[in-house]
Enzyme design. Structure first.
Site, short mmCIF file in Angstrom:
data_model
loop_
_atom_site.label_atom_id
_atom_site.label_comp_id
_atom_site.label_asym_id
_atom_site.label_seq_id
_atom_site.Cartn_x
_atom_site.Cartn_y
_atom_site.Cartn_z
N LYS A 205 0.82 -1.21 0.00
CA LYS A 205 0.00 0.00 0.00
C LYS A 205 0.86 1.26 0.00
O LYS A 205 0.53 2.24 -0.69
CB LYS A 205 -0.93 -0.01 1.21
N MET A 521 -21.57 -35.61 -13.09
CA MET A 521 -20.47 -36.52 -13.36
C MET A 521 -20.16 -37.39 -12.15
O MET A 521 -19.84 -38.58 -12.29
CB MET A 521 -19.22 -35.74 -13.79
#
Length: 625
Positions: A205, A521
């Site tokens: 920052k 599946m």
């Protein structure tokens, strides 16, 4: 890998530099950022955050997907001042990552996403891992706590560089504002060259807020990173000799050919050799399905002719494929009679799973034309081989075992029919993105793929929730194309919040939810291998269920056009209705049978010779001694 460590060529395998703002000399570690004199920027004072935005502008980035938070907030402020970058505010950082992937897959450009520190950054990890497995060029920029707080367990601190090292091509931590232009230029270059992949740039920052002197282009050097573009001439000549001698050759084509943008080059080689072509899950569309030489997809859910051809081949001409387990089945029984030519831009892939008799390291965009020229010379000297007997066997299999399906006997809709009709009514100029599972395999099988970048899916990692955000990214990249997300009812519930993003940002994708009320599946495997014991696969979204959620109500709540189709007789009319709506996203709840299965199928861990066309039904074919 920290920014001060050398970059291993084995980690960052090489790829052709695409057209764009970066290029690299073959004989220098120095990356040269090219462009006109007008592209140069004289030294100017600004903050690190402003430098991030300006660097993205200079790199040609026009679209970014992201979600702000405290540690990246300084960079979101100058976004308001640019009219060159379109920012799409997503509802979840994973959506930003998958949208960047879809953008890259549909356009060939680097997909870019933004996130804050800590949980914002960790929410990107799945997308980064996905892009890494499928070699997708992606740049992720994350905010980090101030450099003075790194290592102190500060609020929303996470070591995202450490976390992503195994699943990115490279990860950077920037703590000095002055380093921002150089690092972003390097990151973009690494993502888009060699074997493409995701690169993460984590910016502290205080580096975003700090003052720096911006100029362009920056001085960029990548020690040890020298992309190899041209294959070794002797290896190419040897490969041509083997092709001229082969009686049962197969062009085994993988996603590397797609990443190399080499469809024309592949077509020329294929038509010169006359060899059958198989295209893996990530290569669907690189060679037109309508071409006579295309046998379809190989592997676990591949076509019978494609699987047979590879098992009986005497030569595999492997182009940008990696002998994935879903293609090979039981590895020691895969293509037992075949000599292997393996061309790939990543030297780490060659002989990793299957020994290459003729290894060729290089960019397929140059390797394939060189190989074509060598084959043509070989044919002129020795004559082209007669492949008529080989094709007679393959054509017989195509006639006997065509790709198809049978309707289920419970009276409910057929998912294969739905996908087949979406393809027929929309056509090959559309883009199709899928989630993962049965609907993914049916989409690979029953959509007609005629062009590159038509088919987007999560192949290597198999990420549920990929379809909706990837389709969103693809629509941003290709706004004039129809974009379908073909999703499952399980996958759809993982990322459907991005429908809000699509509505608010006027991104009118079309979503086909193949709703079999289950994790399809997984249920198929439970049917076949667990005696029909359906442990925790019922989702209660379809026929005779509680319909939680009701997808039509959900889509309506998000501001989408919402449709439901429960009978095969209504499929065409429903799709046509969806195709006529272009002012907002469309969601169709296709309620289908839970008993439909994906066939053909090679059960996991067995030889491809044991491919089944239906339950306990294996094709009969003659095998070579």
């Amino acid at each position: 890998m920290s920014k001060d460590q050398p970059i291993s060529p084995a980690v960052m395998a090489q790829r052709r530099t695409p057209s764009g703002p970066t290029a690299q000399s073959a004989d220098s570690d120095r990356v040269r950022l090219t462009g006109t004199a007008a592209d140069a920027v004289a030294p100017e004072q600004m903050t690190g955050s402003q430098a991030i935005i300006r660097s993205l502008e200079m790199l040609g980035v026009t679209d970014v997907f992201g979600l702000p938070g405290g540690a990246i907030l300084p960079t979101y402020d100058p976004l308001l001042d640019t009219d060159k970058i379109n920012h799409v505010l997503v509802r979840h950082e994973q959506g930003a990552g998958h949208a960047a992937e879809g953008y890259a897959l549909a356009s060939g450009r680097v997909g870019v996403c933004l996130a804050t520190s800590g949980p914002g950054a960790t929410n990107l990890v799945t997308a980064l891992a996905d892009a890494n497995m499928d070699s997708i060029p992606m740049l992720a920029i994350t905010g980090q706590v101030a450099s003075s707080s790194i290592g102190s367990d500060a609020f929303q601190e996470a070591d995202i560089v450490g976390m992503t090292m195994p699943v990115t091509k490279h990860s950077y931590l920037v703590t000095d504002a002055q380093e921002i232009p150089r690092v972003l230029a390097e990151a973009y270059h690494l993502a888009s060259t060699g074997r493409p992949g995701p690169v993460l740039v984590d910016v502290a920052k205080d580096a975003q807020q700090g003052e720096m002197t911006f100029s362009w282009p920056p001085h960029v050097e990548l020690a040890g990173y020298r992309p190899v573009t041209r294959g070794h001439s002797k290896q190419i000549k040897e490969a041509a000799r083997l092709i001229a001698e082969a009686q049962r050759p197969v062009l085994y084509t993988g996603g590397g050919a797609m990443r190399a943008d080499a469809p024309a080059e592949l077509m020329e080689l294929a038509e010169l050799t006359g060899a059958p072509v198989v295209t893996t899950l990530t290569a669907r569309g690189i060679f037109p399905d309508s071409h006579r030489q295309n046998l379809g997809m190989p592997g676990m859910h591949g076509t019978v002719p494609a699987v047979y051809a590879m098992q009986q081949a005497d030569l595999l001409i492997t182009l940008g494929a990696r002998f994935d387990d879903r293609v090979t089945g039981q590895l020691d029984t895969f293509a037992p009679h075949a000599t292997v030519i393996h061309a790939d831009i990543d030297p780490a892939e060659i002989s990793k799973n299957r020994l290459a008799d003729v290894p060729i390291v290089g960019d397929l965009a140059t390797v394939i034309p060189d190989l074509t020229q060598a084959v043509r010379q070989e044919f002129e000297e020795t004559g082209a081989p007669d492949l008529s007997t080989w094709w007679q066997a393959l054509d017989s299999l195509r006639e006997t075992y065509p790709l198809g399906y049978t309707r289920t006997d419970d009276g409910h809709g057929s998912p294969q029919h739905v996908i087949e009709r979406i393809s027929a009514l929309t056509g090959p100029e559309a883009v199709y993105a899928s989630g993962v599972g049965q609907h993914q395999m049916w989409s690979a099988q029953f959509v007609d793929y005629e062009r590159p970048r038509q088919w987007l899916n999560s192949a290597g990692l198999g990420t549920m929730g990929f379809a909706v955000p990837a389709a969103m990214g693809a629509k941003v990249a290709q706004p004039d194309r129809v974009v379908w997300a073909i999703d499952g009812d399980g996958c759809f519930q993982m990322t459907n919040q991005e429908l809000a993003t699509c509505v608010i940002n006027d991104i009118p994708i079309k979503v086909a939810v193949i709703n079999n009320s289950s994790l399809g599946m997984v249920r198929q495997w439970q049917t076949l291998f667990y005696d029909g014991r359906y442990s925790n696969t019922e989702l209660n979204t379809g026929h005779n269920s509680r319909r939680i959620p009701d997808f039509v109500k959900l889509a309506d709540a998000y501001g989408c056009a919402a449709l439901r189709c429960e009978r095969d007789e209504d499929v065409d009319a429903t799709i046509q209705q969806a195709l006529e709506i272009n002012d907002r996203p469309v969601v169709i709840d296709f309620v289908v049978s839970a008993d439909a299965m994906v066939w053909p199928m090679v059960p996991s861990g067995v030889s491809n010779d044991r491919i089944q066309i239906a339950r306990n039904m294996t094709p009969e074919w003659k095998t070579e001694d």
